[in-house]
Every structure is written in C-alpha cells, then in structure tokens.
Design an enzyme around this catalytic site. Structure first.
Site, PDB file in Angstrom:
ATOM      1  N   ASP A   1      11.514 -28.179  31.485  1.00 30.49           N
ATOM      2  CA  ASP A   1      10.468 -27.574  30.370  1.00 30.49           C
ATOM      3  C   ASP A   1      10.323 -28.559  30.113  1.00 30.49           C
ATOM      4  OD1 ASP A   1       8.520 -26.790  28.242  1.00 30.49           O
ATOM      5  OD2 ASP A   1      10.515 -26.532  27.053  1.00 30.49           O
TER       6      ASP A   1
ATOM      7  N   ASP B   1       6.907 -29.484  29.245  1.00 37.70           N
ATOM      8  CA  ASP B   1       6.313 -30.310  27.163  1.00 37.70           C
ATOM      9  C   ASP B   1       7.045 -29.506  26.603  1.00 37.70           C
ATOM     10  OD1 ASP B   1       6.169 -27.144  27.813  1.00 37.70           O
ATOM     11  OD2 ASP B   1       3.705 -27.302  28.676  1.00 37.70           O
TER      12      ASP B   1
ATOM     13  N   ASP C   1       2.781 -26.365  31.746  1.00 40.51           N
ATOM     14  CA  ASP C   1       3.900 -27.081  31.832  1.00 40.51           C
ATOM     15  C   ASP C   1       3.691 -28.467  30.722  1.00 40.51           C
ATOM     16  OD1 ASP C   1       7.054 -26.680  30.991  1.00 40.51           O
ATOM     17  OD2 ASP C   1       7.330 -27.061  32.561  1.00 40.51           O
TER      18      ASP C   1
ATOM     19  N   ASP D   1      -9.253 -18.324  24.188  1.00 41.30           N
ATOM     20  CA  ASP D   1      -9.232 -18.527  25.294  1.00 41.30           C
ATOM     21  C   ASP D   1     -10.864 -18.289  26.367  1.00 41.30           C
ATOM     22  OD1 ASP D   1      -7.018 -18.167  24.306  1.00 41.30           O
ATOM     23  OD2 ASP D   1      -6.072 -16.927  26.001  1.00 41.30           O
TER      24      ASP D   1
ATOM     25  N   ASP E   1      -6.409 -19.908  29.293  1.00 43.48           N
ATOM     26  CA  ASP E   1      -5.301 -18.892  29.040  1.00 43.48           C
ATOM     27  C   ASP E   1      -4.367 -19.619  28.324  1.00 43.48           C
ATOM     28  OD1 ASP E   1      -4.015 -16.598  28.628  1.00 43.48           O
ATOM     29  OD2 ASP E   1      -3.438 -16.847  30.500  1.00 43.48           O
TER      30      ASP E   1
ATOM     31  N   ASN F   1      -1.095 -14.686  29.152  1.00 47.73           N
ATOM     32  CA  ASN F   1      -1.027 -13.263  29.220  1.00 47.73           C
ATOM     33  C   ASN F   1      -2.069 -12.879  30.491  1.00 47.73           C
ATOM     34  OD1 ASN F   1      -3.076 -13.701  27.861  1.00 47.73           O
ATOM     35  ND2 ASN F   1      -3.377 -11.624  26.645  1.00 47.73           N
TER      36      ASN F   1
ATOM     37  N   GLU G   1     -10.537 -11.920  25.383  1.00 46.26           N
ATOM     38  CA  GLU G   1      -9.629 -11.753  24.631  1.00 46.26           C
ATOM     39  C   GLU G   1     -10.101 -10.980  23.720  1.00 46.26           C
ATOM     40  OE1 GLU G   1      -6.033 -12.483  24.484  1.00 46.26           O
ATOM     41  OE2 GLU G   1      -5.387 -14.129  25.819  1.00 46.26           O
TER      42      GLU G   1
ATOM     43  N   SER H   1      26.564 -11.209  25.623  1.00 41.62           N
ATOM     44  CA  SER H   1      26.044 -11.413  26.748  1.00 41.62           C
ATOM     45  C   SER H   1      25.733  -9.576  27.431  1.00 41.62           C
ATOM     46  CB  SER H   1      27.500 -11.430  27.546  1.00 41.62           C
ATOM     47  OG  SER H   1      28.779 -10.136  26.985  1.00 41.62           O
TER      48      SER H   1
END
Ligand SMILES: *[C@@H]1O[C@H](CO)[C@@H](O)[C@H](O)[C@H]1NC(C)=O
Ligand SMILES: *[C@@H]1O[C@H](CO)[C@@H](O)[C@H](O)[C@H]1NC(C)=O
Ligand SMILES: *[C@@H]1O[C@H](CO)[C@@H](O)[C@H](O)[C@H]1NC(C)=O
Ligand SMILES: *[C@@H]1O[C@H](CO)[C@@H](O)[C@H](O)[C@H]1NC(C)=O
Ligand SMILES: *[C@@H]1O[C@H](CO)[C@@H](O)[C@H](O)[C@H]1NC(C)=O
Ligand SMILES: *[C@@H]1O[C@H](CO)[C@@H](O)[C@H](O)[C@H]1NC(C)=O
Ligand SMILES: *[C@@H]1O[C@H](CO)[C@@H](O)[C@H](O)[C@H]1NC(C)=O
Ligand SMILES: [Ca+2]
Ligand SMILES: [Ca+2]
Ligand SMILES: [Ca+2]
Length: 577
Positions: A184, A186, A208, A223, A227, A231, A245, A263
C-alpha cells in the site's frame, strides 16, 4: 483463533510450515502442553503419509515422498529433508511392528508427556503405553537422542529458499500483525494486490500513489476527470454537461459495507482436501502460498464482504451483503472492508483491531458496519477454560469503548449492526458421530476423537464447546448468551451522534433451518476440518439472513438505483476487483 499470525514466514521448516496452518487455528502456542500444535502437525503429516502408503500399496517412507510431491515448489525440498531425517526412526518402528502416528511423533520428539500430564493420543493407545513402545524399539537412548537432534535441527527457513522472498518476508513480518495491507504505497489502507490484507479484504485502490483516491469516498468534483472513489464511474455526459456520478449516483443511497470481527467474519477455512488422504492432490495444495498469505481466511467468499464465486477448494458459491448492496446500487462498487482477524475478541478489537478500519467521517460515504465476535470471548482460554472467559461487565465496557471510537470515525447516516455470540453447542450436537477428514480412509477418527486429542494438547480452538463434557458445553453457551445480552443492551443504551446501532442474534439454528428445508444436511453448516467455523454454505446463508434482518431493523434502507442499467451499459464491470 489466536496465533502469531504475522511472524510465521521467516522461521518455518516443512513441519513448521504445516504449523503455520495449524497455528492459524486458534492456538495459543505458549500455553500448549505435551508438544501442542507441533505434536498435532507431526501426527497429521505422519497419518497422511501412512494412509497414502496404504492406498498406494507402498511403504510409509514412500507415502511421505508422495506427500512431498503434492506440495508446491518452495516446500518440496524441506519436505524431502524432513523425510530423509525421519526415515531411520520410522523404519525402525515399522520393523518392530510398533508403528502408529502417535508413537512415531513421540519417538521423533515432537510429542511428549509434560511432567504430571497424560500422554496424548489420536489413535488407539498401545497396550504397554507409548513410552514403553519407544524404549523397546530404541533400547539405546543416546542413539535415539542423536537422531532426534537431527530432526530438531531441521530449521529450514522458507524465506531463504527463493530469491527475492527474503525482503518480502521481512516486510511481512514487520507489518502483518498490524492487520493493514502490506502492499500500500500511498498508505490509504487500500491495496492493489489480492493477498496480504489486499483486495481480498478491502476494495482495490485504483490509484496507489494518491492518498486521496480510494474506494468509498464521496466523489471529488463529480469525478469528472478522475475516479476518486474507485467505483469505475467517471467522466461527463456530453448531452447534459453533468458528470456521470451526478447523474447516476447523487440521488442513490450510497453505502459501503464493512465488518469488525473474528476468524468467522474473515471466513477462516482449511480445505478438506489437505487433510484427507483420499482427496489430497497436487491441485489442492497448489494454492497453499496464496492461502497462507491470506492468513487462511477467505474474506472474498464471506457473508458480509464476499464478491467472488468459490473455487474448487470452497465447494459452494458466494452470496454477501456487499454483492446485494452493489446489486441495489452499482455506485457502491468496491466499497467493502473486512476487518476480521483470527483470534479477535472484544478486548483485542477495542485495544487495536478497530483502528485499522478506513473511514473518514467528512469525506467518505456512510458505512453499514457489522460488529461480530461470535466466540473467542468464551473460547480463548486454555489452562483454565472457565476463568479465561470474558465477564459480562468487561464485554460491556469494551463494546462501549468500540462504539465511542466509531462515533469519531463513521460518516453521518451510518448504521452499525452488532451480532451476539453463537451457541456453539451446535458443533458437538451436529458432529458427534461424524468422521473427521483425517479418518476418511479407514473411517476411524471421529470429531470427538479430535476434540479430546486437541484438549489433551491444550491446543483446541475452543475447549468450552469442543468437548465431550456436556456440563461444560452448557456453561459455555450460558456465558455466551450472557455476553450476547450485554451487546444487545449496550446497542440500545448507547446514543451515538453519527449512526444508529442495532442488534441481531447470530442465529445458527436459523441457518440450519434454511439449509435443511431445501434438502441439505445440518453438518454442511460447519467447516469440516476444524469442526468449528461457519462453512462456505453457512456464509452463503448468512448473507440472506443478514439482509433480511437489516431490512427489518432499518426499513427502507435499500432503494434500488434506477440508473443501474445505464451504469452497466457505459462502464461494464466498473474495473472489476
Ligand atoms: C502390494 O504389493 C505387494 C508387493 O508388490 C503384493 O504382493 C501385494 O499383493 C499388493 N497388495 C495389494 C493389496 O495390492
Ligand atoms: C430521487 O429519487 C427519488 C426516489 O426514487 C425520486 O422520487 C426523485 O424524483 C429523484 N430525484 C431526482 C432528481 O432524480
Ligand atoms: C456465482 O455462481 C452462481 C451460480 O452459477 C451465480 O448465480 C452467481 O451470480 C455467481 N456469483 C458471482 C459473484 O459471480
Ligand atoms: C479500550 O482500548 C483503549 C485503548 O485503545 C484502552 O485505553 C481502554 O482501556 C480499553 N477499554 C477497555 C474496557 O478495555
Ligand atoms: C444442558 O442443557 C440442555 C438444554 O438446556 C439440557 O437439556 C441438559 O440437561 C443440560 N445438560 C447438563 C449436563 O447440564
Ligand atoms: C465437566 O465440566 C465441569 C465444568 O467445567 C467440571 O466441573 C466437571 O468436572 C467436568 N466433568 C468431567 C467428567 O470432566
Ligand atoms: C449468566 O447470567 C445469569 C444472570 O445474571 C447468572 O445467574 C449466571 O450465573 C450467568 N452464567 C454464566 C455462565 O456466566
Ligand atoms: Ca493505497
Ligand atoms: Ca490511493
Ligand atoms: Ca467514481
């Protein structure tokens, strides 16, 4: 459900690698006795090898070799090393006609009797006792000790086996315990890879590098060019000049869905093909590295956040609150988060796990959030099953503390759905005369055999329910019901400013009714290998149960978006997952 889930990658030889699997089953390794999960893993491997040898009419050593050949590449060599090192001991015992998987793992040193404890055994106990059998087969204790030493020294580091794996291992070791996505860039808590708390757990990050772009946010400037909420809906309608949008999503009920849980929430699942000599295959074990990298959880097939149909290893299909929510309104695409952690109870949820939820109260869409801890508060104990159970007053404080935290995190208009604990008596009642997958070949090992064995090793995922002692099972259910009551009361009492809280039972009996009324068997509801978790079928049914309950608790919550067809026409699968 507790285990050192993160720190596993660096240190395991082949046996320890199987342990990775076993440790994800709620095992407090420190507390186990008589060899604990090491012993259980050894017994499993030797049992499978022995059964394979019988099926294929060859020797146990060849059975081990066969087992090794079923493994994916990085594990084959350590498996063969294990085989070579243990072969002399195994052969001796077969020659002396005293071989059982129990006796073998005692001889190898993985199982032992701690002072003042009984020997644990999964198979019939030899008449003279395991210790005498071993002394008879290995009259020279020094020679046995040296052989054992060789086995113990087999500490092959999986991370050293493949080039490039080492740095990944280090990264994983550092970060997996935080329950955040490992990959990850960013640091917006959404990833671009599937495993390691990636897209199997939370919607895919469509950028990312930019921290301001992630699933679940309110679109930025419609958007029009970017995006921002991942979505898949972006751009401007030329005819009206409005953004898509704006046209398709602004008048819809936009929600994300998430779950804070254990779990069961993350859908812990061990494929039965790994534990049955009859079903084991190369194909069934190919996915091991991926499955381990998901902590043996299958959130992508789960009741709340599932989005993908099951594979061969999870033989039923997927339904989920997320899929239904997306079906109601395609604008909700990718807005899911599964914060389920093996071993989580009300304490670890409040102390740490809840903080990994990603939601910004100002910039993001409202969330439908489940709080579902169905057993560990009565299951995590080992040495003293009853004393280690959570007390109602502690449950109340912790749940309240979680709700207080959520009130600082959830966008206005969110809804929280808290479930009670399960009544785990269903496990014993349903499985008491059924054969466990490890007994498939000879039809010899039942679930109570496994329960007794794991209790003897103090390695049971839930000694209060997975026991032949009915008084104890009843007590555990009574405490669970008391804890559920506290959750229900607290859901009513607590008055958050940004959301409302609702309670629903975790009603396994209802799932069984739903399933048996269509001709299914009650046992299909329970995971066959651990005999403990809700199965793929249960997750499938839970989605419908949750959906019905949500509709009852918040009438009119789900309004169909009339623009779904247009969204589908223009944006196809909206970027998939
Ligand atoms: C197993 O193999 C041995 C030797 O190869 C043979 O004599 C025996 O008949 C075989 N048994 C079965 C059940 O196939
Ligand atoms: C918004 O949705 C409601 C209910 O579906 C509908 O009555 C209304 O006309 C819609 N408004 C716009 C601007 O589309
Ligand atoms: C999974 O398969 C079933 C049966 O074929 C189908 O109805 C369902 O839409 C599929 N679900 C997903 C998420 O692909
Ligand atoms: C809840 O967790 C916080 C830290 O996150 C801790 O300070 C607090 O004591 C915990 N509350 C309970 C009842 O355990
Ligand atoms: C356990 O509870 C069940 C259901 O309430 C009851 O019928 C049974 O007698 C109880 N058993 C014991 C040993 O207390
Ligand atoms: C069954 O469990 C109860 C409650 O923990 C305990 O008091 C009792 O001794 C147990 N009975 C047996 C036979 O172990
Ligand atoms: C459950 O609560 C009732 C009422 O407070 C109490 O009498 C009972 O002892 C509790 N049971 C357990 C197992 O904690
Ligand atoms: Ca990211
Ligand atoms: Ca991002
Ligand atoms: Ca968008």
């Amino acid at each position: 459900m507790r285990g050192p889930s993160g720190s596993n990658f660096g240190v395991y030889s082949f046996v320890l690698y199987i342990l990775v699997i076993w440790m994800q089953i709620p095992v407090q390794v420190n507390c186990s006795v008589n060899g604990g999960s090491n012993c259980a893993a050894c017994t499993l491997i030797v049992s499978l090898a022995e059964q394979l040898s019988e099926i294929h009419n060859d020797t146990v050593i060849e059975g081990l070799d066969r087992l090794c050949k079923f493994l994916p590449d990085p594990y084959q060599q350590p498996c063969k090393d294990f085989m070579m090192t243990t072969a002399p001991i195994i052969q001796q015992m077969i020659f002396d006609d005293v071989f059982t998987p129990d006796a073998c793992c005692h001889a190898l040193g993985y199982c032992y009797a701690d002072p003042g404890r009984q020997e644990c055994h999964l198979y019939l106990k030899p008449k003279m006792g395991i210790r005498s059998v071993i002394t008879r087969s290995f009259p020279d204790p020094m020679a046995l000790k040296i052989r054992r030493q060789k086995v113990q020294n087999l500490n092959i580091d999986i991370c050293d086996l493949l080039p490039g794996l080492k740095s990944l291992c280090n990264m994983i070791e550092k970060k997996l315990d935080t329950h955040m996505p490992i990959a990850d860039q960013d640091e917006d808590r959404f990833s671009t890879i599937q495993t390691l708390r990636g897209t199997h757990f939370r919607g895919r990050d469509c950028d990312d590098v930019q921290k301001s772009i992630y699933p679940g946010r309110k679109p930025v400037d419609g958007d029009k060019t970017e995006d921002s909420n991942c979505n898949g809906i972006t751009g401007v309608d030329k005819k009206t000049g409005n953004s898509y949008e704006e046209l398709f999503c602004s008048n819809a009920t936009n929600y994300g869905v998430g779950i804070l849980g254990d779990s069961a929430a993350a859908h812990f699942h061990l494929p039965r093909a790994w534990f049955s000599a009859v079903e084991i295959s190369l194909q069934s074990l190919e996915a091991v590295p991926m499955i381990v990298a998901d902590e043996i959880d299958w959130p992508h097939l789960s009741a709340v956040t599932g989005y993908k149909n099951s594979s061969l290893l999870a033989p039923w299909w997927t339904d989920s609150v997320y899929l239904r929510l997306r079906d109601v309104n395609h604008c909700n695409h990718r807005d899911y988060q599964n914060i389920g952690v093996n071993g989580a109870d009300s304490g670890s949820m409040n102390d740490s796990i809840q903080y990994t939820l990603a939601r910004n109260p100002k910039t993001d869409q409202p969330l439908l959030l489940f709080y579902s801890l169905i057993g560990n508060d009565v299951c995590n104990g080992h040495a003293d099953t009853i004393k280690d159970m959570t007390l109602p007053e502690d449950m109340r404080k912790r749940f309240r503390s979680t709700l207080q935290y959520l009130d600082t995190q959830l966008p206005k208009g969110s809804h929280v759905f808290a479930t009670g604990l399960a009544d785990g008596r269903v496990l014993f009642d349903t499985l008491k005369d059924k054969i466990h997958p490890i007994g498939d070949w000879r039809q010899d090992i039942t679930y109570p055999d496994i329960y007794n064995y794991l209790n003897c090793l103090e390695s049971s995922p839930c000694s209060g329910w997975m026991t032949t002692n009915e008084t104890l099972r009843n007590f555990t259910s009574e405490r669970a019901a008391n804890l559920s009551k506290v959750v229900q009361e607290e859901a009513k009492l607590f008055k958050p400013t940004n959301f409302d809280v609702h309670y629903m039972d975790y009603n396994i009996q209802r799932l069984i009714q739903m399933w048996t009324s269509t001709g299914g068997k009650a046992a299909d509801i329970i995971e066959p290998v651990d005999g403990f978790h809700p199965s793929q079928v249960a997750n499938f049914l839970l989605a419908e149960y949750y959906w019905e309950e949500m509709n009852k608790l918040v009438p009119g919550l789900f309004r169909k978006n009339p623009h779904n067809a247009e969204i589908k026409k223009l944006f196809g699968d909206q970027g998939g997952y």
